[in-house]
Design a protein around this motif. Structure first.
Motif, PDB file in Angstrom:
ATOM      1  N   ALA A  45       0.847  -1.204   0.000  1.00 63.47           N
ATOM      2  CA  ALA A  45       0.000   0.000   0.000  1.00 63.47           C
ATOM      3  C   ALA A  45       0.880   1.252   0.000  1.00 63.47           C
ATOM      4  O   ALA A  45       0.653   2.190  -0.770  1.00 63.47           O
ATOM      5  N   HIS A  46       1.899   1.234   0.845  1.00 57.63           N
ATOM      6  CA  HIS A  46       2.813   2.388   0.895  1.00 57.63           C
ATOM      7  C   HIS A  46       3.523   2.574  -0.441  1.00 57.63           C
ATOM      8  O   HIS A  46       3.723   3.703  -0.892  1.00 57.63           O
ATOM      9  N   ALA A  47       3.870   1.452  -1.078  1.00 56.35           N
ATOM     10  CA  ALA A  47       4.559   1.526  -2.378  1.00 56.35           C
ATOM     11  C   ALA A  47       3.664   2.167  -3.445  1.00 56.35           C
ATOM     12  O   ALA A  47       4.159   2.700  -4.435  1.00 56.35           O
ATOM     13  N   GLN A  48       2.334   2.105  -3.224  1.00 57.95           N
ATOM     14  CA  GLN A  48       1.384   2.741  -4.154  1.00 57.95           C
ATOM     15  C   GLN A  48       1.179   4.221  -3.818  1.00 57.95           C
ATOM     16  O   GLN A  48       0.320   4.873  -4.393  1.00 57.95           O
ATOM     17  N   GLY A  49       1.925   4.706  -2.836  1.00 58.64           N
ATOM     18  CA  GLY A  49       1.790   6.096  -2.431  1.00 58.64           C
ATOM     19  C   GLY A  49       0.651   6.341  -1.457  1.00 58.64           C
ATOM     20  O   GLY A  49       0.247   7.475  -1.229  1.00 58.64           O
ATOM     21  N   LEU A  50       0.112   5.261  -0.872  1.00 60.59           N
ATOM     22  CA  LEU A  50      -1.017   5.392   0.051  1.00 60.59           C
ATOM     23  C   LEU A  50      -0.520   5.444   1.500  1.00 60.59           C
ATOM     24  O   LEU A  50       0.591   5.011   1.798  1.00 60.59           O
ATOM     25  N   SER A  51      -1.377   5.976   2.366  1.00 60.25           N
ATOM     26  CA  SER A  51      -1.009   6.092   3.777  1.00 60.25           C
ATOM     27  C   SER A  51      -2.060   5.462   4.686  1.00 60.25           C
ATOM     28  O   SER A  51      -2.776   6.166   5.400  1.00 60.25           O
ATOM     29  N   PRO A  52      -2.188   4.138   4.651  1.00 65.96           N
ATOM     30  CA  PRO A  52      -3.129   3.497   5.568  1.00 65.96           C
ATOM     31  C   PRO A  52      -2.585   3.545   6.987  1.00 65.96           C
ATOM     32  O   PRO A  52      -1.365   3.529   7.192  1.00 65.96           O
ATOM     33  N   MET A  53      -3.496   3.619   7.943  1.00 66.74           N
ATOM     34  CA  MET A  53      -3.086   3.703   9.343  1.00 66.74           C
ATOM     35  C   MET A  53      -3.941   2.752  10.178  1.00 66.74           C
ATOM     36  O   MET A  53      -5.169   2.795  10.085  1.00 66.74           O
ATOM     37  N   ILE A  54      -3.297   1.908  10.941  1.00 69.70           N
ATOM     38  CA  ILE A  54      -4.042   1.005  11.825  1.00 69.70           C
ATOM     39  C   ILE A  54      -4.457   1.791  13.063  1.00 69.70           C
ATOM     40  O   ILE A  54      -3.606   2.311  13.781  1.00 69.70           O
ATOM     41  N   CYS A  55      -5.778   1.906  13.284  1.00 66.54           N
ATOM     42  CA  CYS A  55      -6.214   2.699  14.434  1.00 66.54           C
ATOM     43  C   CYS A  55      -6.785   1.816  15.533  1.00 66.54           C
ATOM     44  O   CYS A  55      -7.046   2.279  16.636  1.00 66.54           O
ATOM     45  N   SER A  56      -6.998   0.546  15.248  1.00 68.04           N
ATOM     46  CA  SER A  56      -7.467  -0.369  16.281  1.00 68.04           C
ATOM     47  C   SER A  56      -7.062  -1.779  15.891  1.00 68.04           C
ATOM     48  O   SER A  56      -7.066  -2.122  14.708  1.00 68.04           O
ATOM     49  N   SER A  57      -6.735  -2.599  16.869  1.00 61.04           N
ATOM     50  CA  SER A  57      -6.302  -3.962  16.546  1.00 61.04           C
ATOM     51  C   SER A  57      -6.711  -4.889  17.685  1.00 61.04           C
ATOM     52  O   SER A  57      -7.891  -4.919  18.030  1.00 61.04           O
ATOM     53  N   TYR A  58      -5.756  -5.608  18.269  1.00 58.35           N
ATOM     54  CA  TYR A  58      -6.120  -6.512  19.366  1.00 58.35           C
ATOM     55  C   TYR A  58      -6.694  -5.707  20.533  1.00 58.35           C
ATOM     56  O   TYR A  58      -6.176  -4.654  20.872  1.00 58.35           O
ATOM     57  N   ARG A  59      -7.764  -6.240  21.095  1.00 62.62           N
ATOM     58  CA  ARG A  59      -8.359  -5.610  22.279  1.00 62.62           C
ATOM     59  C   ARG A  59      -8.468  -6.618  23.406  1.00 62.62           C
ATOM     60  O   ARG A  59      -9.038  -7.696  23.220  1.00 62.62           O
ATOM     61  N   ALA A  60      -7.955  -6.247  24.539  1.00 59.95           N
ATOM     62  CA  ALA A  60      -8.102  -7.089  25.730  1.00 59.95           C
ATOM     63  C   ALA A  60      -9.569  -7.064  26.154  1.00 59.95           C
ATOM     64  O   ALA A  60     -10.284  -6.105  25.866  1.00 59.95           O
ATOM     65  N   GLN A 127      -8.945   3.070   1.361  1.00 60.11           N
ATOM     66  CA  GLN A 127      -9.983   2.023   1.450  1.00 60.11           C
ATOM     67  C   GLN A 127     -10.247   1.404   0.088  1.00 60.11           C
ATOM     68  O   GLN A 127     -10.465   0.209  -0.018  1.00 60.11           O
ATOM     69  N   GLN A 128     -10.249   2.228  -0.947  1.00 56.65           N
ATOM     70  CA  GLN A 128     -10.490   1.680  -2.284  1.00 56.65           C
ATOM     71  C   GLN A 128      -9.453   0.608  -2.596  1.00 56.65           C
ATOM     72  O   GLN A 128      -9.777  -0.454  -3.109  1.00 56.65           O
ATOM     73  N   TRP A 129      -8.220   0.880  -2.239  1.00 52.99           N
ATOM     74  CA  TRP A 129      -7.153  -0.096  -2.502  1.00 52.99           C
ATOM     75  C   TRP A 129      -7.319  -1.323  -1.606  1.00 52.99           C
ATOM     76  O   TRP A 129      -7.231  -2.462  -2.072  1.00 52.99           O
ATOM     77  N   LEU A 130      -7.595  -1.092  -0.341  1.00 50.63           N
ATOM     78  CA  LEU A 130      -7.724  -2.218   0.602  1.00 50.63           C
ATOM     79  C   LEU A 130      -8.927  -3.095   0.257  1.00 50.63           C
ATOM     80  O   LEU A 130      -8.839  -4.323   0.295  1.00 50.63           O
ATOM     81  N   ILE A 131     -10.059  -2.458  -0.080  1.00 53.83           N
ATOM     82  CA  ILE A 131     -11.266  -3.230  -0.399  1.00 53.83           C
ATOM     83  C   ILE A 131     -10.992  -4.143  -1.595  1.00 53.83           C
ATOM     84  O   ILE A 131     -11.444  -5.282  -1.643  1.00 53.83           O
TER      85      ILE A 131
END
Ligand SMILES: [Zn+2]
Length: 192
Positions: A45-60, A127-131
């Protein structure tokens, strides 16, 4: 299979569930076994010039408890009765024990340029790229807009779930959700 675990409003995580986590930047974490594919997806994704950001992941479990109670409180502030607030909250935030985030296999990924968890998120280039591409790395858009009645969760164009590359491709190509995919496996094994 470990990456086929089903957690939804009707399927609670087992009480004794544990996961071996890989820590990421900014306090995020994911199941160690899903990490190489995640890394590859983010790199591409970064190589495509995109800036995705993980804002939530594992939750206790305690964190999920807090989020759910907080959502109920905010619904009550909007004028819902306690009962209604619980029901509305449950369509937005999973009941403790029923959130995929507790598995370590779910990620909320947003565009760095638009970090809101709103429907508009789907229009960002990230999102378009991720979807369209996440399945190549074993991730699926877990809560599509047309599957809410099956998943029990409203459309979330930011929530991705790791299921492995083989399953992700089938789910993507057939336009089905995880529940439908797992059902199709069951009916195949019944026929055998
Ligand atoms: Zn999520």
């Amino acid at each position: 299979m470990w990456n086929h675990i089903l957690v939804n409003p009707w399927n609670k995580l087992p009480e004794n569930f544990t996961v071996d986590l890989q820590q990421l930047d900014d306090g995020q974490a994911i199941d160690k076994r899903a990490y190489p594919d995640l890394q590859a997806m983010m790199d591409d994704a970064h190589a495509q010039g995109l800036s995705p950001m993980i804002c939530s992941s594992y939750r206790a479990p305690e964190k999920q408890e807090y989020l759910f109670d907080d959502k109920i409180r905010r619904c009550e502030e909007q004028g819902y009765s306690k009962d209604e607030a619980c029901k509305v909250a449950a369509t937005w935030v999973a009941l403790p024990g029923t959130s995929e985030h507790q598995t370590g296999l779910a990620l909320d990924i947003v565009s760095s340029n638009n970090q809101t968890l709103e429907k508009e998120q789907e229009n960002t280039p990230e999102q378009q790229w991720l979807i369209n591409n996440s399945y190549k790395y074993g991730f699926i858009l877990r809560y599509p807009s047309d599957k809410s009645n099956i998943t029990g969760i409203s459309y979330e164009p930011w929530h991705y779930r790791y299921v492995g590359r083989e399953a992700a491709k089938i789910i993507h190509d057939r336009g089905i959700c995880l529940e439908e995919y797992l059902d199709s496996l069951k009916s195949v094994s019944k026929q055998n």
